[in-house]
Motif scaffolding. Sequence first.
Motif, PDB file in Angstrom:
ATOM      1  N   VAL A  16      93.811 -14.631   5.052  1.00 63.69           N
ATOM      2  CA  VAL A  16      94.113 -16.175   5.595  1.00 63.69           C
ATOM      3  C   VAL A  16      92.873 -16.789   5.792  1.00 63.69           C
ATOM      4  N   GLU A  17      91.705 -16.134   6.366  1.00 69.23           N
ATOM      5  CA  GLU A  17      90.528 -16.710   6.647  1.00 69.23           C
ATOM      6  C   GLU A  17      89.793 -17.314   5.108  1.00 69.23           C
ATOM      7  N   GLN A  18      89.948 -16.502   4.224  1.00 70.25           N
ATOM      8  CA  GLN A  18      89.132 -16.646   3.050  1.00 70.25           C
ATOM      9  C   GLN A  18      89.824 -18.088   2.409  1.00 70.25           C
ATOM     10  N   ALA A  19      91.147 -18.055   2.423  1.00 68.94           N
ATOM     11  CA  ALA A  19      92.052 -19.227   2.169  1.00 68.94           C
ATOM     12  C   ALA A  19      91.645 -20.642   2.808  1.00 68.94           C
ATOM     13  N   LEU A  20      91.449 -20.470   3.936  1.00 70.02           N
ATOM     14  CA  LEU A  20      91.223 -21.673   4.836  1.00 70.02           C
ATOM     15  C   LEU A  20      89.497 -22.051   4.610  1.00 70.02           C
ATOM     16  N   LEU A  21      88.864 -21.108   4.458  1.00 71.61           N
ATOM     17  CA  LEU A  21      87.481 -21.243   3.943  1.00 71.61           C
ATOM     18  C   LEU A  21      87.278 -21.893   2.613  1.00 71.61           C
ATOM     19  N   ARG A  22      88.059 -21.629   1.645  1.00 71.55           N
ATOM     20  CA  ARG A  22      88.246 -22.182   0.519  1.00 71.55           C
ATOM     21  C   ARG A  22      88.617 -23.777   0.463  1.00 71.55           C
ATOM     22  N   ASP A  26      86.368 -25.066   8.932  1.00 72.98           N
ATOM     23  CA  ASP A  26      85.466 -24.189   9.735  1.00 72.98           C
ATOM     24  C   ASP A  26      86.498 -23.143  10.737  1.00 72.98           C
ATOM     25  N   VAL A  27      86.439 -21.899  10.316  1.00 66.76           N
ATOM     26  CA  VAL A  27      87.379 -21.062  10.739  1.00 66.76           C
ATOM     27  C   VAL A  27      86.841 -20.215  11.693  1.00 66.76           C
ATOM     28  N   LYS A  38      88.812 -25.189  21.765  1.00 66.41           N
ATOM     29  CA  LYS A  38      87.777 -26.025  20.991  1.00 66.41           C
ATOM     30  C   LYS A  38      88.347 -26.555  19.494  1.00 66.41           C
ATOM     31  N   MET A  39      89.500 -25.528  19.202  1.00 69.10           N
ATOM     32  CA  MET A  39      89.946 -25.774  18.057  1.00 69.10           C
ATOM     33  C   MET A  39      90.724 -27.265  17.556  1.00 69.10           C
ATOM     34  N   ASP A  40      90.947 -27.595  16.343  1.00 65.33           N
ATOM     35  CA  ASP A  40      91.972 -28.701  16.249  1.00 65.33           C
ATOM     36  C   ASP A  40      93.171 -28.322  15.644  1.00 65.33           C
ATOM     37  N   GLY A  41      93.397 -27.093  15.070  1.00 66.55           N
ATOM     38  CA  GLY A  41      94.636 -26.560  14.594  1.00 66.55           C
ATOM     39  C   GLY A  41      94.556 -25.121  14.917  1.00 66.55           C
ATOM     40  N   TYR A  42      95.630 -24.462  14.708  1.00 63.99           N
ATOM     41  CA  TYR A  42      95.966 -23.102  14.824  1.00 63.99           C
ATOM     42  C   TYR A  42      96.820 -22.433  14.033  1.00 63.99           C
ATOM     43  N   LEU A  43      96.398 -21.243  13.477  1.00 62.18           N
ATOM     44  CA  LEU A  43      97.068 -20.558  12.594  1.00 62.18           C
ATOM     45  C   LEU A  43      97.646 -19.151  13.268  1.00 62.18           C
ATOM     46  N   LEU A  44      98.910 -18.832  13.501  1.00 60.12           N
ATOM     47  CA  LEU A  44      99.275 -17.443  13.767  1.00 60.12           C
ATOM     48  C   LEU A  44      99.619 -16.593  12.727  1.00 60.12           C
ATOM     49  N   PRO A  45      99.144 -15.621  12.260  1.00 61.83           N
ATOM     50  CA  PRO A  45      99.273 -14.833  11.261  1.00 61.83           C
ATOM     51  C   PRO A  45     100.302 -13.585  11.808  1.00 61.83           C
ATOM     52  N   LYS A 194      98.921 -15.957  -0.590  1.00 62.61           N
ATOM     53  CA  LYS A 194      98.955 -15.085  -1.824  1.00 62.61           C
ATOM     54  C   LYS A 194      99.966 -15.734  -2.836  1.00 62.61           C
ATOM     55  N   SER A 195     100.384 -16.938  -2.527  1.00 61.74           N
ATOM     56  CA  SER A 195     101.483 -17.620  -3.365  1.00 61.74           C
ATOM     57  C   SER A 195     101.030 -18.762  -4.473  1.00 61.74           C
ATOM     58  N   GLY A 196      99.750 -18.398  -5.078  1.00 58.45           N
ATOM     59  CA  GLY A 196      99.232 -19.167  -6.185  1.00 58.45           C
ATOM     60  C   GLY A 196      99.214 -20.665  -6.160  1.00 58.45           C
ATOM     61  N   PRO A 197      99.207 -21.659  -7.047  1.00 60.34           N
ATOM     62  CA  PRO A 197      98.931 -22.825  -6.957  1.00 60.34           C
ATOM     63  C   PRO A 197      99.833 -23.541  -5.924  1.00 60.34           C
TER      64      PRO A 197
END
Length: 217
Positions: A16-22, A26-27, A38-45, A194-197
């Motif tokens: 998840v981190e790598q996908a967001l970095l790409r 700023d993760v 201090k975050m703008d948005g949140y991801l709950l894996p 993990k879901s391609g394009p």
Amino acid sequence: MKIGVIDYGMGNLYSVEQALLRLGCDVTITSDRDVLDKMDGYLLPGVGAFPDAMERLNELGLADYIKGLATLNKPLLGICLGMQLLYEQSNENGTTKGLNLLKGEIKRFDELDSQQKKIRIPHMGWNPLSFVTQPDWLHDLAKEESTHVYFVHSYLAQNTKQSEVLASATYAGQFVPGLVQKDAIMGMQFHPEKSGPFGKYLLAEWVRYVKERSASK
């Protein structure tokens, strides 16, 4: 733009981190609520069992924190188990209360299909999403060549509120809510990273949505 990945010890954080970095984010991966503020948005894996996940969220004070994000209408995206935690409760290994941010409950797939044949559980593989409605934050959806995404799960959301389900899939004849939303709270039962394009497209559109909301403050 800062995205906080909520770390409660039960998620595939690296992918998840790598996908967001790409996508130029700023993760920050953390369970520290002061840092999350201090975050703008949140991801709950989430990977694993619903009861264990809720126990960890409660122990860390993150369950109430996430509910507060909904009250503040801050963007939150739950992925896989992270999406399931947004619902009222789960019957996995007994009954466990969830975050109660979306209408419905989490139940195991029916083991038999309409022909009374045993199905393979977990549901694992690629399925197309069928959109009931296109939300404002998704642009140029019609230009996407495929809506296939990658699922890995044994439980799914049932008794959901129709207006909160944006897109669904089917597995062995069973209706699978795939993309859900209530206000700024969203969930993806599949793994966009993990879901391609098409997974990349959905994640990029969510990031753009967060960025636009942050810029409008």
